[in-house]
Design a protein around this motif. Structure first.
Motif, PDB file in Angstrom:
ATOM      1  N   TYR A   1       0.822  -1.210   0.000  1.00  0.00           N
ATOM      2  CA  TYR A   1       0.000   0.000   0.000  1.00  0.00           C
ATOM      3  C   TYR A   1       0.860   1.266   0.000  1.00  0.00           C
ATOM      4  N   LEU A   2       2.168   1.094   0.224  1.00  0.00           N
ATOM      5  CA  LEU A   2       3.077   2.249   0.210  1.00  0.00           C
ATOM      6  C   LEU A   2       3.621   2.440  -1.198  1.00  0.00           C
ATOM      7  N   GLN A   3       2.752   2.829  -2.095  1.00  0.00           N
ATOM      8  CA  GLN A   3       3.121   2.901  -3.505  1.00  0.00           C
ATOM      9  C   GLN A   3       3.878   4.172  -3.862  1.00  0.00           C
ATOM     10  N   HIS A   4       3.882   5.133  -2.948  1.00  0.00           N
ATOM     11  CA  HIS A   4       4.571   6.390  -3.225  1.00  0.00           C
ATOM     12  C   HIS A   4       5.491   6.754  -2.069  1.00  0.00           C
ATOM     13  N   LYS A   5       6.595   7.351  -2.403  1.00  0.00           N
ATOM     14  CA  LYS A   5       7.480   7.952  -1.417  1.00  0.00           C
ATOM     15  C   LYS A   5       7.847   9.348  -1.898  1.00  0.00           C
ATOM     16  N   THR A   6       8.249  10.192  -0.946  1.00  0.00           N
ATOM     17  CA  THR A   6       8.675  11.554  -1.285  1.00  0.00           C
ATOM     18  C   THR A   6      10.165  11.694  -0.995  1.00  0.00           C
ATOM     19  N   ILE A   7      10.891  12.212  -1.981  1.00  0.00           N
ATOM     20  CA  ILE A   7      12.308  12.516  -1.807  1.00  0.00           C
ATOM     21  C   ILE A   7      12.466  14.029  -1.745  1.00  0.00           C
TER      22      ILE A   7
ATOM     23  N   SER B   1      17.837  22.895 -12.563  1.00  0.00           N
ATOM     24  CA  SER B   1      16.383  22.983 -12.655  1.00  0.00           C
ATOM     25  C   SER B   1      15.758  21.645 -12.317  1.00  0.00           C
ATOM     26  N   ALA B   2      14.654  21.681 -11.605  1.00  0.00           N
ATOM     27  CA  ALA B   2      13.947  20.448 -11.280  1.00  0.00           C
ATOM     28  C   ALA B   2      13.390  19.785 -12.530  1.00  0.00           C
ATOM     29  N   ASP B   3      13.326  20.516 -13.655  1.00  0.00           N
ATOM     30  CA  ASP B   3      12.820  19.938 -14.901  1.00  0.00           C
ATOM     31  C   ASP B   3      13.722  18.814 -15.394  1.00  0.00           C
ATOM     32  N   LEU B   4      14.951  18.740 -14.882  1.00  0.00           N
ATOM     33  CA  LEU B   4      15.881  17.699 -15.304  1.00  0.00           C
ATOM     34  C   LEU B   4      15.505  16.324 -14.750  1.00  0.00           C
ATOM     35  N   PHE B   5      14.621  16.295 -13.761  1.00  0.00           N
ATOM     36  CA  PHE B   5      14.210  15.026 -13.177  1.00  0.00           C
ATOM     37  C   PHE B   5      13.122  14.411 -14.071  1.00  0.00           C
ATOM     38  N   ASP B   6      13.539  14.000 -15.249  1.00  0.00           N
ATOM     39  CA  ASP B   6      12.596  13.499 -16.246  1.00  0.00           C
ATOM     40  C   ASP B   6      12.656  11.981 -16.260  1.00  0.00           C
ATOM     41  N   LEU B   7      11.921  11.373 -15.344  1.00  0.00           N
ATOM     42  CA  LEU B   7      11.912   9.923 -15.218  1.00  0.00           C
ATOM     43  C   LEU B   7      10.471   9.435 -15.123  1.00  0.00           C
ATOM     44  N   PRO B   8      10.180   8.257 -15.654  1.00  0.00           N
ATOM     45  CA  PRO B   8       8.827   7.700 -15.490  1.00  0.00           C
ATOM     46  C   PRO B   8       8.558   7.404 -14.018  1.00  0.00           C
TER      47      PRO B   8
ATOM     48  N   VAL C   1       8.101   9.624 -11.712  1.00  0.00           N
ATOM     49  CA  VAL C   1       8.623  10.685 -10.850  1.00  0.00           C
ATOM     50  C   VAL C   1       7.888  11.981 -11.150  1.00  0.00           C
ATOM     51  N   ALA C   2       7.289  12.582 -10.140  1.00  0.00           N
ATOM     52  CA  ALA C   2       6.593  13.865 -10.291  1.00  0.00           C
ATOM     53  C   ALA C   2       7.291  14.903  -9.426  1.00  0.00           C
ATOM     54  N   VAL C   3       7.491  16.084  -9.974  1.00  0.00           N
ATOM     55  CA  VAL C   3       8.133  17.179  -9.249  1.00  0.00           C
ATOM     56  C   VAL C   3       7.061  17.961  -8.501  1.00  0.00           C
ATOM     57  N   LEU C   4       7.198  17.989  -7.168  1.00  0.00           N
ATOM     58  CA  LEU C   4       6.217  18.698  -6.339  1.00  0.00           C
ATOM     59  C   LEU C   4       6.648  20.129  -6.057  1.00  0.00           C
ATOM     60  N   ALA C   5       7.964  20.360  -5.974  1.00  0.00           N
ATOM     61  CA  ALA C   5       8.484  21.705  -5.698  1.00  0.00           C
ATOM     62  C   ALA C   5       9.833  21.842  -6.378  1.00  0.00           C
ATOM     63  N   LYS C   6      10.059  23.022  -6.959  1.00  0.00           N
ATOM     64  CA  LYS C   6      11.299  23.281  -7.676  1.00  0.00           C
ATOM     65  C   LYS C   6      12.165  24.264  -6.917  1.00  0.00           C
TER      66      LYS C   6
ATOM     67  N   GLN D   1      15.659  23.618  -2.854  1.00  0.00           N
ATOM     68  CA  GLN D   1      15.032  22.490  -2.170  1.00  0.00           C
ATOM     69  C   GLN D   1      13.957  21.931  -3.084  1.00  0.00           C
ATOM     70  N   THR D   2      14.141  20.700  -3.508  1.00  0.00           N
ATOM     71  CA  THR D   2      13.278  20.082  -4.494  1.00  0.00           C
ATOM     72  C   THR D   2      12.592  18.862  -3.896  1.00  0.00           C
ATOM     73  N   ASP D   3      11.280  18.776  -4.082  1.00  0.00           N
ATOM     74  CA  ASP D   3      10.517  17.631  -3.613  1.00  0.00           C
ATOM     75  C   ASP D   3      10.061  16.803  -4.801  1.00  0.00           C
TER      76      ASP D   3
END
Length: 337
Positions: A253-259, A269-276, A278-283, A286-288
């Protein structure tokens, strides 16, 4: 011990707890009326719950605020009487044999101290040895053992009010273990602690379970407590148990984690985190990132990050407990015909 030997150390059958609650009317006239005749309604805290806990088990009893966790612990430790149902701890009925049971259980409430606020912890230890009628030689041996194991020596003479929260919680658990209880009830034992203090508390609890066979019955909102301390998890919500299985199975049930990253290269730029997955929550510096672990592993994400960024700090967090419970409900509904 007068309690009978049972395969189940804790046994609960159709346990129910309901309160009569007065309902205040809104407005000035309603307030005047309520002084004369207040309306009452029944609030159900526990609704016919049943479970068993076997010797040496480490059980997480988890759920959102108001789910019935603390009510259950208070009933099992004899503080509250249930409205209906049966329960036994070590062969004793807690609300009928509270005095006898008290010699065999320990309780730690993260938000309520059993230590005397203005006295040093060592004085509380002495007083509790008298309350539990511990043999003097055994008390000294046990006290010294716990002081060494919990690393309490530097602040034994310091009034409890001057201790940090982490120091106080170590003293709380030591005090609860002085009389060698067979069952340890822990209600949010790591609440408000920093990462290092949490880890020390967890290691000490595990050590007590492994070396002394102490049964651990834990409530917590911290998924780290649950994963590291417990082998079984029960989820309670609205007074009913909705899930009871191994902690290892709970991970589905722990299908998501936050880094959360703190980047040294501020121009990144947080836009570089282009992975399937992976969603960018904050840029920014400090990047979430929100990671779907069903799509991509944490190891792959971390490997990708360190190859492209200079990192000064990184933390990995589980989803909030409320989100896990929502996923449990969603899974149950999906399996229904």
């Amino acid at each position: 011990m007068e309690g009978i030997h049972l395969t189940a150390v804790i046994e609960v059958d159709q346990l129910t707890k309901a309160y009569r609650v007065k309902k205040k009317k809104q407005g000035f006239l309603g307030s005047l009326t309520s002084l004369v005749r207040a309306e009452e309604y029944e609030k159900v805290a526990l609704e016919s719950i049943s479970f068993q806990v076997k010797p040496k088990e480490r059980v997480a009893f988890i759920g959102p605020n108001g789910a019935g966790k603390s009510t259950t612990i208070k009933i099992l430790s004899g503080i509250l009487h249930p409205s209906n149902g049966q329960g036994h701890v070590l062969g004793y009925c807690p609300w009928k044999d509270r005095h006898k049971l008290a010699y065999h259980i320990g309780t730690v409430f993260g938000q309520k101290s059993q230590l005397w606020y203005h006295l040093p912890a060592i004085d509380t230890f002495e007083l509790m040895s008298r309350i539990y009628e511990i043999d003097r030689a055994d008390f000294r041996t046990r006290r010294d053992q716990l002081i060494e194991r919990f690393e309490l020596q530097p602040y034994l003479q310091t009034p409890v009010r001057k201790l940090s929260l982490g120091e106080r919680m170590r003293c709380e658990i030591a005090a609860a273990m002085l009389h060698r209880p067979k069952v340890l009830f822990l209600d949010e034992p790591t609440i408000g602690l920093d990462v290092n203090a949490k880890q020390m508390i967890r290691e000490l609890i595990l050590e007590l379970n492994e070396q002394e066979g102490t049964i651990v019955f834990l409530t917590s909102h911290d998924m780290g407590d649950i994963e590291q301390l417990c082998d079984r998890a029960m989820i309670i919500n609205h007074g009913s148990i909705v899930l009871d299985e191994k902690v290892s199975n709970l991970k589905r049930y722990l299908q998501h984690k936050t880094i959360r990253l703190t980047l040294q290269d501020k121009g990144s730029s947080a836009d570089l985190f282009d992975l399937p997955g992976v969603a960018v929550l904050a840029k920014g510096t400090q990047t979430d990132l929100r990671i779907n672990t069903q799509v991509i592993s944490i190891e792959d994400v971390l490997g990708y990050i360190v190859q492209r960024h200079r990192i000064s700090d990184i933390t990995i967090q589980d989803p909030p407990l409320e989100e896990v419970i929502a996923q449990v409900y969603a899974g149950k509904e999906a399996r229904q015909p």
